[in-house]
Design a protein around this motif. Structure first.
Motif, mmCIF file in Angstrom:
data_model
loop_
_atom_site.group_PDB
_atom_site.id
_atom_site.type_symbol
_atom_site.label_atom_id
_atom_site.label_comp_id
_atom_site.label_asym_id
_atom_site.label_seq_id
_atom_site.Cartn_x
_atom_site.Cartn_y
_atom_site.Cartn_z
ATOM 1 N N HIS A 98 10.047 -9.160 6.270
ATOM 2 C CA HIS A 98 8.972 -9.420 5.317
ATOM 3 C C HIS A 98 8.638 -8.213 4.458
ATOM 4 N N THR A 99 8.917 -6.998 4.937
ATOM 5 C CA THR A 99 8.370 -5.812 4.264
ATOM 6 C C THR A 99 9.410 -4.813 3.770
ATOM 7 N N HIS A 100 10.695 -5.041 3.999
ATOM 8 C CA HIS A 100 11.661 -4.013 3.619
ATOM 9 C C HIS A 100 11.935 -3.972 2.115
ATOM 10 N N HIS A 101 11.402 -4.954 1.367
ATOM 11 C CA HIS A 101 11.508 -4.898 -0.094
ATOM 12 C C HIS A 101 10.194 -4.472 -0.759
ATOM 13 N N GLU A 102 9.208 -4.092 0.041
ATOM 14 C CA GLU A 102 7.999 -3.510 -0.540
ATOM 15 C C GLU A 102 8.329 -2.093 -1.017
ATOM 16 N N ARG A 103 7.609 -1.636 -2.030
ATOM 17 C CA ARG A 103 7.813 -0.292 -2.572
ATOM 18 C C ARG A 103 6.604 0.585 -2.252
ATOM 19 N N PHE A 104 6.857 1.863 -2.086
ATOM 20 C CA PHE A 104 5.795 2.787 -1.715
ATOM 21 C C PHE A 104 4.700 2.843 -2.776
ATOM 22 N N ASP A 105 5.063 2.576 -4.041
ATOM 23 C CA ASP A 105 4.077 2.614 -5.122
ATOM 24 C C ASP A 105 3.389 1.275 -5.345
ATOM 25 N N GLY A 106 3.698 0.279 -4.524
ATOM 26 C CA GLY A 106 3.031 -1.021 -4.624
ATOM 27 C C GLY A 106 3.693 -1.992 -5.573
ATOM 28 N N GLN A 107 4.858 -1.635 -6.114
ATOM 29 C CA GLN A 107 5.521 -2.491 -7.098
ATOM 30 C C GLN A 107 6.590 -3.386 -6.480
ATOM 31 N N GLY A 108 6.638 -3.460 -5.159
ATOM 32 C CA GLY A 108 7.654 -4.272 -4.491
ATOM 33 C C GLY A 108 7.201 -5.700 -4.239
ATOM 34 N N TYR A 109 7.928 -6.385 -3.385
ATOM 35 C CA TYR A 109 7.613 -7.780 -3.066
ATOM 36 C C TYR A 109 7.837 -8.008 -1.579
ATOM 37 N N PRO A 110 7.260 -9.066 -1.008
ATOM 38 C CA PRO A 110 6.570 -10.206 -1.648
ATOM 39 C C PRO A 110 5.064 -10.000 -1.846
ATOM 40 N N LYS A 111 4.452 -8.978 -1.245
ATOM 41 C CA LYS A 111 2.999 -8.856 -1.292
ATOM 42 C C LYS A 111 2.507 -7.687 -2.125
ATOM 43 N N GLY A 112 3.403 -6.846 -2.607
ATOM 44 C CA GLY A 112 2.964 -5.700 -3.378
ATOM 45 C C GLY A 112 2.180 -4.687 -2.559
ATOM 46 N N LEU A 113 2.539 -4.520 -1.278
ATOM 47 C CA LEU A 113 1.872 -3.535 -0.435
ATOM 48 C C LEU A 113 2.198 -2.131 -0.917
ATOM 49 N N GLN A 114 1.291 -1.195 -0.613
ATOM 50 C CA GLN A 114 1.450 0.162 -1.125
ATOM 51 C C GLN A 114 1.286 1.182 -0.004
ATOM 52 N N GLY A 115 2.081 2.262 -0.066
ATOM 53 C CA GLY A 115 1.932 3.390 0.851
ATOM 54 C C GLY A 115 2.001 2.981 2.309
ATOM 55 N N GLU A 116 1.063 3.520 3.091
ATOM 56 C CA GLU A 116 1.073 3.268 4.524
ATOM 57 C C GLU A 116 0.563 1.878 4.888
ATOM 58 N N ALA A 117 0.155 1.092 3.893
ATOM 59 C CA ALA A 117 -0.143 -0.317 4.154
ATOM 60 C C ALA A 117 1.133 -1.075 4.484
#
Length: 349
Positions: free
Chosen positions: A255-274
């Motif tokens: 679910h989270t390996h395509h999130e980006r550290f700057d919040g520009q990833g997917y599917p949820k747009g999580l950022q940083g240590e979130a």
């Protein structure tokens, strides 16, 4: 049951040894020298120590102290003393003696106390044996459960291989890169093993991606990319209902390996240590291997170019600590890359 009797007076040794002979299944070892007894006890197990308090070379309290070890690891101690001093008896009990007798020895009392202490010893040993057996059974059951989890992961990964040309050796390399990063970040051996086993499930959601998109040799259109990106949520939904810890971890990774550290990833747009740490770890490992491998739509990047990409995108796409961890272990990265080469791989050196 083995009983050690220590007394500097020969007649007392004979008396107590004869009394012990009255008890069934008991073997007695007698010492007139406390130091000889101490050396024997350090080298051999026993089930009861009958110990005189007043001896010329080593008194009973010093004997217990010199024997050392945890109280639960020592045999029970029956202290025998001629002193009527209550303080002496208190000191004996406080310093490791389990019971005491006053000289001259009463035969009935001696046999009753030693018999009771040996019965308690038998019960203690039986409990320890049972605890050891239970621990072994729990260990076997846990190992079997983990083996089933790993088998499930292997079967699901094989299923994805039939549809996704990017799997195969890729999942082995990225899983080992992930484990390498976890180790460098100081995660425990158990956590490293869990990541190694769960990381191959990162793209299991691609089983729900249509072939014309998954196998397209060129770049995807924006609409096709939207469909492709659904694999993160699909993988999570496949795995999340499992009660197995390994598959729950795999669900988080998927679910989270395509999130980006700057919040520009997917599917949820999580950022940083979130973003869960395992997602941040696998993001670095997955992209690095994808860059350095041949794909239907691109050639493999050189290692130098891939390193530069990771460093350039550290803090934006990737967690900087995960990038640094991978690069600090560069010789191990090269070893993993060589060990899990694709058949007829054409990637860059």
């Amino acid at each position: 049951m083995k009983v050690v009797i220590v007394d500097d007076t020969h007649i007392n040794l004979v008396l107590m040894s004869r009394l012990m002979d009255k008890l069934p299944d008991v073997e007695t070892v007698a010492f007139q020298s406390a130091r000889e007894a101490l050396a024997w006890c350090r080298a051999n197990p026993c089930d009861l120590l009958v110990l005189d308090y007043m001896m010329p070379d080593l008194n009973g309290l010093d004997f217990i102290a010199a024997l050392g070890g945890e109280a639960r690891e020592r045999p029970p101690v029956l202290m025998v003393t001629a002193s009527q001093d209550v303080e002496v008896r208190h000191r004996a009990l406080e310093n490791g003696a389990n019971d005491f007798l006053i000289k001259p020895i009463d035969k009935v009392e001696f046999l009753a106390r030693t018999r009771n202490m040996l019965e308690l010893r038998r019960a203690t040993l039986a409990l320890q044996s049972r605890a050891s057996t239970l621990a072994s059974e729990v260990g076997k059951a846990t190992a079997e459960l983990r083996a089933r989890e790993q088998e499930t992961i292997l079967l699901l990964c094989r299923a994805s291989e039939y549809r996704d040309p990017e799997t195969g050796a890729h999942i082995q390399r990225m899983a080992h890169y992930s484990c390498l990063i976890a180790a460098e970040l100081g995660l425990s051996n158990e956590e490293q093993a869990c990541i190694l086993n769960a990381a191959p499930m990162h793209d299991i959601g691609k089983v729900g991606t249509p072939d014309h998109i998954l196998l397209k040799p060129g770049r995807l259109t924006p609409d096709e990319m939207d469909i492709m990106r659904q694999h993160a949520a699909i993988g999570y939904n496949i795995l999340k209902a499992s009660e197995a810890g390994m598959l729950q971890l795999a669900a988080v990774i998927a679910h989270t390996h395509h999130e980006r550290f700057d919040g520009q990833g997917y599917p949820k747009g999580l950022q940083g240590e979130a973003i869960p740490l395992v997602g941040r770890i696998v993001a670095v490992a997955d992209v690095f291997d994808a860059l350095t491998s041949v794909r239907p739509y691109k050639n493999a990047w050189t290692l130098d170019a891939a390193r530069a990409y990771l460093m350039d995108n550290s803090g934006s796409h990737f967690d900087p600590q995960c990038v640094d961890a991978l690069l600090r272990r560069w010789p191990a990265v090269l070893e993993i890359r060589e060990r899990f080469r694709d058949c007829a791989r054409q990637d860059a050196a």
